[in-house]
Scaffold this active site. Structure first.
Site, PDB file in Angstrom:
ATOM      1  N   THR A  26       0.846  -1.194   0.000  1.00 25.62           N
ATOM      2  CA  THR A  26       0.000   0.000   0.000  1.00 25.62           C
ATOM      3  C   THR A  26       0.881   1.242   0.000  1.00 25.62           C
ATOM      4  O   THR A  26       1.933   1.268   0.634  1.00 25.62           O
ATOM      5  CB  THR A  26      -0.899   0.001   1.243  1.00 25.62           C
ATOM      6  OG1 THR A  26      -1.816  -1.101   1.156  1.00 25.62           O
ATOM      7  CG2 THR A  26      -1.683   1.301   1.369  1.00 25.62           C
ATOM      8  N   SER A  40       2.154   5.195  -2.103  1.00 27.86           N
ATOM      9  CA  SER A  40       2.447   5.825  -3.383  1.00 27.86           C
ATOM     10  C   SER A  40       3.576   5.140  -4.144  1.00 27.86           C
ATOM     11  O   SER A  40       3.650   5.262  -5.379  1.00 27.86           O
ATOM     12  CB  SER A  40       2.792   7.306  -3.169  1.00 27.86           C
ATOM     13  OG  SER A  40       3.911   7.446  -2.312  1.00 27.86           O
ATOM     14  N   ASP A  85       9.073   3.561   5.056  1.00 25.76           N
ATOM     15  CA  ASP A  85       9.232   4.928   5.521  1.00 25.76           C
ATOM     16  C   ASP A  85      10.662   5.186   5.985  1.00 25.76           C
ATOM     17  O   ASP A  85      11.171   6.298   5.856  1.00 25.76           O
ATOM     18  CB  ASP A  85       8.230   5.227   6.636  1.00 25.76           C
ATOM     19  CG  ASP A  85       6.795   5.059   6.158  1.00 25.76           C
ATOM     20  OD1 ASP A  85       6.448   5.653   5.126  1.00 25.76           O
ATOM     21  OD2 ASP A  85       6.032   4.319   6.802  1.00 25.76           O
ATOM     22  N   LYS A 115       7.394   1.178   8.873  1.00 22.25           N
ATOM     23  CA  LYS A 115       6.335   1.273   7.882  1.00 22.25           C
ATOM     24  C   LYS A 115       5.049   1.706   8.587  1.00 22.25           C
ATOM     25  O   LYS A 115       4.951   1.618   9.792  1.00 22.25           O
ATOM     26  CB  LYS A 115       6.106  -0.078   7.189  1.00 22.25           C
ATOM     27  CG  LYS A 115       7.246  -0.490   6.289  1.00 22.25           C
ATOM     28  CD  LYS A 115       7.014  -1.849   5.632  1.00 22.25           C
ATOM     29  CE  LYS A 115       5.621  -2.030   5.058  1.00 22.25           C
ATOM     30  NZ  LYS A 115       5.213  -0.961   4.116  1.00 22.25           N
ATOM     31  N   GLY A 116       4.083   2.164   7.796  1.00 21.35           N
ATOM     32  CA  GLY A 116       2.775   2.433   8.362  1.00 21.35           C
ATOM     33  C   GLY A 116       2.310   3.866   8.313  1.00 21.35           C
ATOM     34  O   GLY A 116       1.228   4.173   8.791  1.00 21.35           O
ATOM     35  N   LEU A 117       3.098   4.772   7.718  1.00 24.64           N
ATOM     36  CA  LEU A 117       2.620   6.144   7.613  1.00 24.64           C
ATOM     37  C   LEU A 117       1.410   6.232   6.690  1.00 24.64           C
ATOM     38  O   LEU A 117       0.635   7.174   6.760  1.00 24.64           O
ATOM     39  CB  LEU A 117       3.738   7.072   7.122  1.00 24.64           C
ATOM     40  CG  LEU A 117       4.928   7.239   8.076  1.00 24.64           C
ATOM     41  CD1 LEU A 117       5.846   8.352   7.594  1.00 24.64           C
ATOM     42  CD2 LEU A 117       4.476   7.520   9.501  1.00 24.64           C
ATOM     43  N   GLY A 118       1.228   5.201   5.847  1.00 26.93           N
ATOM     44  CA  GLY A 118       0.032   5.129   5.005  1.00 26.93           C
ATOM     45  C   GLY A 118      -1.166   4.520   5.719  1.00 26.93           C
ATOM     46  O   GLY A 118      -2.264   4.478   5.144  1.00 26.93           O
ATOM     47  N   GLU A 142      -0.271  -4.970   6.293  1.00 27.01           N
ATOM     48  CA  GLU A 142       1.043  -5.096   5.664  1.00 27.01           C
ATOM     49  C   GLU A 142       1.917  -6.080   6.422  1.00 27.01           C
ATOM     50  O   GLU A 142       2.614  -6.902   5.821  1.00 27.01           O
ATOM     51  CB  GLU A 142       1.721  -3.724   5.610  1.00 27.01           C
ATOM     52  CG  GLU A 142       1.113  -2.773   4.590  1.00 27.01           C
ATOM     53  CD  GLU A 142       1.687  -1.375   4.670  1.00 27.01           C
ATOM     54  OE1 GLU A 142       1.563  -0.634   3.678  1.00 27.01           O
ATOM     55  OE2 GLU A 142       2.252  -1.011   5.719  1.00 27.01           O
ATOM     56  N   LYS A 159      15.072   7.201   2.135  1.00 31.35           N
ATOM     57  CA  LYS A 159      14.519   6.331   3.181  1.00 31.35           C
ATOM     58  C   LYS A 159      15.602   5.639   4.003  1.00 31.35           C
ATOM     59  O   LYS A 159      15.306   5.068   5.060  1.00 31.35           O
ATOM     60  CB  LYS A 159      13.605   5.268   2.558  1.00 31.35           C
ATOM     61  CG  LYS A 159      12.518   5.810   1.647  1.00 31.35           C
ATOM     62  CD  LYS A 159      11.553   6.715   2.374  1.00 31.35           C
ATOM     63  CE  LYS A 159      10.403   7.138   1.451  1.00 31.35           C
ATOM     64  NZ  LYS A 159       9.471   8.052   2.129  1.00 31.35           N
TER      65      LYS A 159
END
Length: 227
Positions: A27, A29, A86, A96-99, A105, A123
């Site tokens: 997930t 961009s 991230d 991870k997980g800013l989305g 995930e 990153k």
């Protein structure tokens, strides 16, 4: 991260896919370009008999648009999972997980024979938490107590979206973005967070990725987990 770098690293990751695979589809961009690449290869015949396990409703919608067949996560897991990052260290530990899709995930990443992170040079960090907060998905009940437990660990939690309009995950849970003011032991913090009853999951992906594809203006480099 520029759109061109996202596209290039996503395309490079799509080249890792073979016909007949069941894929974990990330997930965000950057992962969007990987999913796009898989869809194009299915459409033009470079790939066949590929099934996707999307990690969010947004990725599900993209799969429908691209006619990528979807399946629930099988008991036996997936052959390959590809997702954005991230932050990532040279040892391939990541945040991870800013989305907002960190729980799904992580479920898919843990179920993958091979888990590959994708992103650009920005990153890469010397230590986790250097630039990014650690997302922590929590249950709504008792959130004030959970927040206090996070503070007791030395973290500085902030409710994503604020108390009036908290941002909820696809699972209906709020996220506390936690700054770590000092360097921390990621393995210890991983266990400490899981020991808090109100925590559903967190964005520390420790010891999970087999490789990372990192894009710069010059090239896409593959980093391997140290032996």
């Amino acid at each position: 991260m520029s759109t061109d770098l996202k596209r290039r690293v996503g395309e490079t990751a799509a080249d890792l896919v073979s016909s007949g695979m069941t894929l974990g589809l990330g997930t965000g961009s950057t992962a969007t370009w990987f999913v796009q690449g898989v869809g194009e290869r299915l459409r033009d015949g470079r790939l066949k008999d590929v099934m996707g396990v999307p990690t969010s409703r947004a990725t599900e919608a993209q799969c429908r648009e691209l006619a990528i067949p979807m399946v629930d996560l099988p008991a036996g897991g997936v052959d390959l999972a590809v997702d954005g990052m991230d932050e990532v260290t040279d040892g391939l530990d990541a945040i991870k997980g800013l989305g907002g899709a960190l729980l799904r995930e992580k479920i898919v990443a843990e179920a993958a024979t091979e888990f590959v992170l994708i992103g650009d040079l920005s990153k890469r960090v010397d230590r986790l938490g250097q630039r990014s907060p650690i997302p922590v998905e929590v249950v709504p009940f008792g959130v004030a107590r959970t927040e206090q437990r996070l503070k007791d660990l030395g973290l500085e939690p902030v409710l994503r979206g604020g108390p009036l309009e908290p941002q909820l995950t696809d699972n209906g849970n709020p996220i506390l973005d936690c700054r770590a003011p000092e360097p921390f032991d990621a393995t210890w913090l991983d266990a400490a967070l899981h020991a808090i009853p109100g925590v559903v999951e967190h964005g520390l992906f420790v010891g999970m990725a087999r490789a990372a594809l990192v894009a710069s203006d010059a090239e896409v480099v593959r980093l391997e987990r140290p032996a």
